[in-house]
Design a protein around this motif. Structure first.
Motif, PDB file in Angstrom:
ATOM      1  N   ALA A   1      67.469  57.492  20.533  1.00 26.90           N
ATOM      2  CA  ALA A   1      66.390  57.587  19.541  1.00 26.90           C
ATOM      3  C   ALA A   1      65.789  56.213  19.263  1.00 26.90           C
ATOM      4  O   ALA A   1      64.575  56.070  19.099  1.00 26.90           O
ATOM      5  CB  ALA A   1      66.920  58.212  18.253  1.00 26.90           C
TER       6      ALA A   1
ATOM      7  N   GLN B   1      61.952  55.141  19.892  1.00 30.66           N
ATOM      8  CA  GLN B   1      61.149  54.517  18.842  1.00 30.66           C
ATOM      9  C   GLN B   1      60.428  53.285  19.369  1.00 30.66           C
ATOM     10  O   GLN B   1      59.246  53.070  19.107  1.00 30.66           O
ATOM     11  CB  GLN B   1      62.052  54.131  17.671  1.00 30.66           C
ATOM     12  CG  GLN B   1      61.305  53.692  16.439  1.00 30.66           C
ATOM     13  CD  GLN B   1      60.597  54.858  15.767  1.00 30.66           C
ATOM     14  OE1 GLN B   1      61.231  55.773  15.263  1.00 30.66           O
ATOM     15  NE2 GLN B   1      59.278  54.843  15.755  1.00 30.66           N
TER      16      GLN B   1
ATOM     17  N   ASP C   1      57.416  54.322  21.742  1.00 31.53           N
ATOM     18  CA  ASP C   1      56.325  55.202  21.294  1.00 31.53           C
ATOM     19  C   ASP C   1      55.101  54.386  20.898  1.00 31.53           C
ATOM     20  O   ASP C   1      55.205  53.337  20.258  1.00 31.53           O
ATOM     21  CB  ASP C   1      56.780  56.052  20.115  1.00 31.53           C
ATOM     22  CG  ASP C   1      55.841  57.201  19.850  1.00 31.53           C
ATOM     23  OD1 ASP C   1      55.958  58.223  20.539  1.00 31.53           O
ATOM     24  OD2 ASP C   1      54.968  57.064  18.967  1.00 31.53           O
TER      25      ASP C   1
ATOM     26  N   TYR D   1      61.596  58.538  15.138  1.00 32.65           N
ATOM     27  CA  TYR D   1      62.680  59.218  15.848  1.00 32.65           C
ATOM     28  C   TYR D   1      64.004  58.838  15.215  1.00 32.65           C
ATOM     29  O   TYR D   1      64.163  57.734  14.692  1.00 32.65           O
ATOM     30  CB  TYR D   1      62.687  58.833  17.325  1.00 32.65           C
ATOM     31  CG  TYR D   1      61.392  59.151  18.042  1.00 32.65           C
ATOM     32  CD1 TYR D   1      61.176  60.400  18.589  1.00 32.65           C
ATOM     33  CD2 TYR D   1      60.382  58.197  18.148  1.00 32.65           C
ATOM     34  CE1 TYR D   1      59.986  60.699  19.235  1.00 32.65           C
ATOM     35  CE2 TYR D   1      59.188  58.484  18.793  1.00 32.65           C
ATOM     36  CZ  TYR D   1      58.993  59.744  19.331  1.00 32.65           C
ATOM     37  OH  TYR D   1      57.813  60.035  19.968  1.00 32.65           O
TER      38      TYR D   1
ATOM     39  N   TYR E   1      62.696  63.782  17.533  1.00 27.26           N
ATOM     40  CA  TYR E   1      61.474  63.598  16.737  1.00 27.26           C
ATOM     41  C   TYR E   1      61.723  64.016  15.291  1.00 27.26           C
ATOM     42  O   TYR E   1      62.287  65.077  15.021  1.00 27.26           O
ATOM     43  CB  TYR E   1      60.351  64.437  17.335  1.00 27.26           C
ATOM     44  CG  TYR E   1      59.116  64.556  16.464  1.00 27.26           C
ATOM     45  CD1 TYR E   1      58.143  63.556  16.438  1.00 27.26           C
ATOM     46  CD2 TYR E   1      58.924  65.680  15.657  1.00 27.26           C
ATOM     47  CE1 TYR E   1      57.013  63.669  15.642  1.00 27.26           C
ATOM     48  CE2 TYR E   1      57.793  65.799  14.860  1.00 27.26           C
ATOM     49  CZ  TYR E   1      56.841  64.796  14.854  1.00 27.26           C
ATOM     50  OH  TYR E   1      55.730  64.918  14.064  1.00 27.26           O
TER      51      TYR E   1
ATOM     52  N   SER F   1      53.488  61.634  17.703  1.00 30.47           N
ATOM     53  CA  SER F   1      54.211  61.189  18.890  1.00 30.47           C
ATOM     54  C   SER F   1      53.226  60.838  20.002  1.00 30.47           C
ATOM     55  O   SER F   1      52.280  61.585  20.261  1.00 30.47           O
ATOM     56  CB  SER F   1      55.153  62.302  19.354  1.00 30.47           C
ATOM     57  OG  SER F   1      55.830  61.963  20.524  1.00 30.47           O
TER      58      SER F   1
END
Length: 473
Positions: free
Chosen positions: A206, A210, A213, A219, A401, A406
């Protein structure tokens, strides 16, 4: 994802399929030849493999704290997957050489004494783009050959013992909070320890999501944070969607009569029902289609119904129930059956059972179905004019998420490798970021009250590849 885990595995190499990679386009918006991402086993003599092994050795040595350089002492297995770039998965044994890292020797012999070799078994995932001359280490896991558990070794161990204890306590606290929040109960201490290890790896994943993105998404810990990537794919996604040879042609939708307004949301106009939960069943295709038909029925008859997904899971002979399906097949099955029963008359169980459909209980019917154009502006205009749209996408960024818009890199979220069907209910902008509002089928405790927001205008994650709608006349 394995590190960025298998989903970050960027299977990008159309060129390699036909033999020559240099000078070819990097356009991802092209289908593949052959099976998508099919692994191919490699011989030790493969020239590309030799180059990647050298790269993996170099990255291992750069990141380790060992005094001596290590080299591959045995190749255990190797494979590659092609889409537009090459993803290598390599399992090797690495052993100590007699060369210290500070030396510049080109030839480094292994220690003759077995106890000084300190051999490790390592798994490397490497993404290589030969025509760009770039390689990326996606994942590295190693374990001493005599120990049972894989441990990451690509770390600089400069943290104090106190910090390590503190981090462990923080991890345990996060895991306990997760278990309480999502009512998680495991069968044994061994299973609890296993899920804690998976949870830990998923926190790292995650964090990497992050950092990669480009939107405003957040996330982190979700109710899926104790599942491996394979478990998540097996229980919540839909492998049939990316099998393009299974798709049947659909008639094109008539174009919208007006340009798209700047924003639109069918939730504000009564055409969208509550978020549902498909459970641990790959039946997203059924939820996407019933959501579309619920909206179409509302627009034609003024009544918002909750229609039965279980009817499709049980009675659609064209699809594979919890193992996946295609919206185009589902429309055809509904036409042949004569319609859909209501959710209350044919309730959802989350597994395939005998078909108990009754024509006397049909709550809604359809006359035909259409496929929308691939241009996002045209999709928006059609949606605003005609109602929520059944769509599919690559769910690369969805497991962890939490909220926001996103926007994964296209190279990470291949538009041809779609694996999840959802319902497009609207669009707009947040703080200057254009988005699609997507009704998911993983319950209201997922994302933003059950919704996922994806960047609009970049064909993100293949959102434009499979847009369709039922028609009711």
């Amino acid at each position: 994802m394995n590190g960025l885990r298998g989903s970050v595995v960027l299977w990008l190499a159309l060129a390699a399929v036909v033999g020559s990679v240099y000078g070819l386009s990097e356009d991802l918006d092209r289908p593949l030849f052959g099976l998508l991402g099919s692994p191919v086993r490699l011989a030790e003599s493969d020239p590309g493999l030799k180059k990647v092994l050298q790269f993996a050795e170099e990255r291992y040595n750069r990141g380790s704290n060992a005094m001596h350089l290590r080299k591959v002492s045995r190749l255990i297995s190797a494979s590659k997957q092609l889409v537009k770039g090459i993803r290598y998965s390599i399992t090797v044994e690495l052993s100590n050489t007699q060369c210290k890292k500070s030396t510049m020797l080109r030839t480094c012999d292994f220690y003759p004494e077995a106890q000084k070799l300190k051999t490790e078994v390592c798994v490397f995932d490497v993404w290589d783009i030969p025509w760009e001359g770039t390689s990326t280490l996606l994942n590295q896991k190693c374990k001493p050959i005599d120990e049972p558990q894989l441990e990451e070794t690509n770390k600089v161990t400069d943290a104090s013992a106190d910090q390590s204890v503190e981090e462990s306590e923080e991890l345990l606290g996060q895991f306990k909070t997760f278990m309480v929040k999502y009512n998680k109960v495991y069968s044994s201490q061994t299973e609890t320890d296993r899920r804690l290890s998976i949870f830990h790896e998923n926190l790292k994943t995650a964090k990497k999501l992050q950092s990669l993105d480009r939107g405003s998404a957040e996330y982190g810990v979700t109710k899926f944070s104790d599942l491996t990537e394979e478990e998540f794919h097996d229980t919540h996604l839909n492998p049939m969607l990316s099998q393009w040879n299974l798709h049947r042609p659909m008639k094109p939708a008539p174009p919208a009569t007006s340009p798209a307004p700047s924003s639109w949301d069918w939730r504000d106009h009564g055409a969208v029902g509550p978020v549902k939960n498909q459970g641990m069943c790959g039946s997203c295709w059924a939820f996407s289609v019933t959501g579309n038909i619920e909206g179409q029925w509302f627009l034609r008859n003024g009544t918002l119904l909750s229609l039965s997904e279980q009817e499709l899971v049980d009675c659609d002979g064209l699809d594979q129930a919890c193992r996946g399906g295609l919206p185009s097949n589902a429309y055809e099955a509904i036409e042949k059956l004569g319609g859909l029963e209501s959710e209350s008359d044919y309730s959802y169980s989350g597994h395939k059972q005998g078909c108990i459909f009754s024509t006397g209980k049909v709550a809604a019917y359809i006359n035909s179905s259409v496929e929308l154009p691939k241009d996002e502006k045209e999709i928006a205009a059609w949606l605003a004019e005609h109602g929520p749209v059944s769509v599919a996408l690559n769910a690369f960024a969805m497991q962890f998420y939490k909220k926001g818009v996103s926007h994964p890199w296209k190279i990470l979220c291949n538009p041809w490798m779609i694996d999840h069907a959802v319902l497009l209910v609207g669009y707009g902008e947040r703080e200057g970021i254009p988005f699609w509002a997507i009704k998911n089928s993983w319950g209201e405790d997922y994302g933003e009250q059950g919704y996922y927001y994806l960047h609009r205008g970049s064909n993100a994650c293949g959102i434009n590849k499979m847009c369709s709608s039922a028609q009711i006349t």
